[in-house]
Design a protein around this motif. Structure first.
Motif, short mmCIF file in Angstrom:
data_model
loop_
_atom_site.label_atom_id
_atom_site.label_comp_id
_atom_site.label_asym_id
_atom_site.label_seq_id
_atom_site.Cartn_x
_atom_site.Cartn_y
_atom_site.Cartn_z
N LEU A 70 0.55 -1.24 -0.13
CA LEU A 70 0.08 -0.03 0.01
C LEU A 70 0.89 1.15 0.05
CD1 LEU A 70 -2.85 -0.94 2.57
CD2 LEU A 70 -3.19 -0.63 0.11
N GLY A 71 2.03 1.22 0.75
CA GLY A 71 2.89 2.45 0.68
C GLY A 71 3.53 2.85 -0.75
N ASN A 72 3.84 1.74 -1.61
CA ASN A 72 4.23 1.84 -2.85
C ASN A 72 3.11 2.31 -3.93
OD1 ASN A 72 7.07 0.71 -3.55
ND2 ASN A 72 6.32 -0.79 -2.07
N VAL A 73 1.55 2.06 -3.42
CA VAL A 73 0.71 2.50 -4.23
C VAL A 73 0.66 3.88 -3.78
CG1 VAL A 73 -1.95 2.29 -4.72
CG2 VAL A 73 -0.38 0.39 -4.43
N VAL A 74 0.61 4.42 -2.56
CA VAL A 74 0.60 5.71 -2.09
C VAL A 74 1.67 6.54 -2.73
CG1 VAL A 74 0.76 7.50 -0.28
CG2 VAL A 74 -0.64 5.43 -0.05
N PHE A 75 2.69 5.93 -2.91
CA PHE A 75 4.08 6.68 -3.58
C PHE A 75 3.75 7.04 -4.84
CE2 PHE A 75 8.08 6.60 -5.26
CZ PHE A 75 8.83 7.81 -4.83
N THR A 76 3.40 5.92 -5.56
CA THR A 76 2.89 5.95 -7.01
C THR A 76 1.88 7.07 -7.44
OG1 THR A 76 3.84 3.76 -7.35
CG2 THR A 76 2.34 4.76 -9.18
N LEU A 77 0.90 7.13 -6.52
CA LEU A 77 -0.02 8.13 -6.79
C LEU A 77 0.60 9.27 -6.46
CD1 LEU A 77 -3.07 6.47 -4.90
CD2 LEU A 77 -2.96 6.69 -7.40
N GLY A 78 1.29 9.55 -5.47
CA GLY A 78 2.03 10.96 -5.15
C GLY A 78 2.69 11.50 -6.67
N LEU A 79 3.45 10.60 -7.09
CA LEU A 79 4.37 11.12 -8.20
C LEU A 79 3.38 11.40 -9.22
CD1 LEU A 79 7.29 8.30 -8.27
CD2 LEU A 79 7.38 10.52 -7.56
N LEU A 80 2.32 10.77 -9.74
CA LEU A 80 1.38 11.12 -10.71
C LEU A 80 0.83 12.51 -10.18
CD1 LEU A 80 -0.35 7.60 -11.25
CD2 LEU A 80 1.17 8.64 -12.68
N VAL A 81 0.56 12.69 -9.09
CA VAL A 81 -0.21 13.94 -8.80
C VAL A 81 0.77 15.17 -8.95
CG1 VAL A 81 -1.07 15.51 -6.69
CG2 VAL A 81 -1.72 13.10 -7.08
N TRP A 126 3.34 15.23 -10.88
CA TRP A 126 3.51 15.33 -12.61
C TRP A 126 2.33 16.25 -13.23
CZ3 TRP A 126 2.30 11.21 -16.61
CH2 TRP A 126 2.80 11.68 -17.81
N ILE A 127 1.15 15.55 -12.89
CA ILE A 127 -0.27 16.23 -13.45
C ILE A 127 -0.32 17.50 -12.91
CG2 ILE A 127 -2.66 16.06 -13.61
CD1 ILE A 127 -2.06 12.71 -13.52
N ILE A 128 -0.26 17.54 -11.68
CA ILE A 128 -0.68 18.88 -11.27
C ILE A 128 0.44 20.00 -11.09
CG2 ILE A 128 -1.45 20.26 -8.86
CD1 ILE A 128 -3.43 18.32 -10.28
N TYR A 129 1.42 19.49 -10.74
CA TYR A 129 2.68 20.77 -10.69
C TYR A 129 3.79 20.37 -11.86
CZ TYR A 129 0.69 20.97 -5.97
OH TYR A 129 -0.16 21.22 -5.10
N GLY A 130 3.55 19.38 -12.67
CA GLY A 130 4.73 19.40 -13.70
C GLY A 130 6.09 18.95 -13.31
N ILE A 131 6.06 18.21 -11.76
CA ILE A 131 7.33 17.77 -11.48
C ILE A 131 7.46 16.34 -11.86
CG2 ILE A 131 8.77 17.39 -9.48
CD1 ILE A 131 6.99 19.70 -8.08
N PHE A 132 8.58 16.31 -12.71
CA PHE A 132 8.97 14.66 -12.95
C PHE A 132 10.35 14.47 -12.92
CE2 PHE A 132 10.14 11.15 -15.90
CZ PHE A 132 9.15 10.39 -16.08
#
Length: 372
Positions: free
Chosen positions: A234-245, A247-253
């Motif tokens: 679940l922690g890895n799922v949360v981390f992946t969702l955070g990376l997607l947010v 990238w999508i919201i703040y343009g940070i990749f």
């Protein structure tokens, strides 16, 4: 392996049975990652300024216009005396007072100098320091404009000058969100992993199922692994969702090695989950576990380098930060996402986190008391 498989089935059934907790695990970190970086702004704006202008000359009005046009200051009003302006500071309606003395324009033209008086409300030290620095910089720039306007143009320059060209590496636009988002993601990952694992074994104690597990032939390390692996996933799922947010919201990749970032997070989750499980072995109720975890989380966040640089802390605080796993994750996240670092750069941090993981999980297994 067969024993662990059955334990994992049990844990996942308990997790997916409670839809409310599952939504909190997945939705709450995403919402926080969207909102918090918008509020956690290092840039000081809307500084309330009171002006006492005794000169009322074109030069004084030009200075005031330059200050208000900077975008950092908000003019609260003009005052006839310094005492009246001080009243605004006492009522928290003004952060700074700028007093322009009588003869400001005359002294600048005839004598080439004129002191100004600035009073700063220093209750908020950070705002006072930055506000005073902004105002002083604007006044220096205004002074330079006056000097240039008064010097007669010549064919050849009579005075040497040094031109400084700056280059902003890793964050060219000086966007504070690029600095804050990776750190906030690290904190959210720690909170989700730490709190969930801390409450896990304690919940078994309160419900009474821990006694049933204790009389089974399940070994202690099997039991701990059965509690750790579901929340690691679940922690890895949360981390992946955070990376997607991010990238999508703040343009940070991430500019660096994504596999290195995930590899570090995998080991980090083992450490923070082990810490939560260790707390759960020492507590008897979920309330106790929550309070103890909250205490450590406050220390981890405030001394993790998210808001305050660790290098600026006192010596004893820097030593304690070396024992803070969050400080390693915050630094590694910024190194990989912003600087483009790879495995070679994060190996020292990875070694430290691996040590935390071994010690904390070993301690949790040793401290878990099971009837043989």
């Amino acid at each position: 392996m067969r024993t662990i498989k059955f334990l994992l089935q049990k844990e996942f059934r308990q997790i997916f049975r409670n839809r409310a907790i599952l939504m909190l695990i997945l939705v709450m970190p995403v919402m926080q990652l969207i909102i918090l970086p918008l509020a956690a702004d290092y840039e000081i704006k809307n500084i309330n300024l009171s002006v006492v202008d005794h000169d009322h000359s074109p030069y004084s009005r030009q200075l005031i216009s330059k200050v208000t046009a900077s975008g950092y200051f908000r003019l609260e009003g003009y005052h006839a005396s310094l005492k009246a302006a001080y009243g605004f500071i006492e009522q928290d309606q003004a952060d700074l007072v700028l007093e322009i003395p009588q003869g400001f324009e005359r002294n600048l033209i005839r004598e080439g100098e004129q002191p100004l008086f600035i009073a700063i409300n220093a209750i908020n030290g950070a705002k006072a320091g930055l506000g005073g620095a902004y105002l002083a910089d604007i006044i220096r720039d205004y002074n330079q404009d006056i000097r240039v306007a008064q010097v007669e143009p010549t064919r050849f320059g009579t005075s040497p000058s040094i031109e400084v060209v700056t280059s902003n590496r890793f964050n060219p636009l000086l966007n504070y969100q690029f600095f804050m988002v990776p750190g906030i993601l690290a904190i959210l990952l720690t909170m989700v992993g730490g709190f969930l694992s801390a409450l896990n074994i304690v919940k078994e104690k309160e419900v009474g199922t821990i006694e049933q597990i204790n009389v089974t032939p399940i070994k202690k390390h099997h039991f701990i692994l059965g509690k750790l692996i579901p929340f690691w996933i679940l922690g890895n799922v949360v981390f992946t969702l955070g990376l997607l947010v991010s990238w999508i919201i703040y343009g940070i990749f991430p500019q660096g090695n994504i596999l290195a970032m995930y590899g570090f997070v995998w080991v980090y989750l083992l450490a923070v989950l082990g810490f939560g499980l260790l707390i759960s072995t020492y507590t008897d109720t979920q309330q106790q576990a929550m309070f103890i975890m909250f205490f450590f989380m406050m220390v981890f966040i405030l001394m993790g380098g998210l808001f305050t640089s660790i290098d600026s802390m006192p010596g004893w605080a820097q030593v304690l930060s070396a024992l803070n796993p969050v400080s390693y994750l915050v630094e590694v996240m910024r190194m990989i996402i912003l600087k483009g670092s790879g495995w070679a750069a994060i190996l020292p941090h990875l070694g430290a986190i691996l040590g935390f993981a071994v010690v904390l999980n070993g301690w949790a297994i040793w401290n878990y008391r099971k009837i043989r």
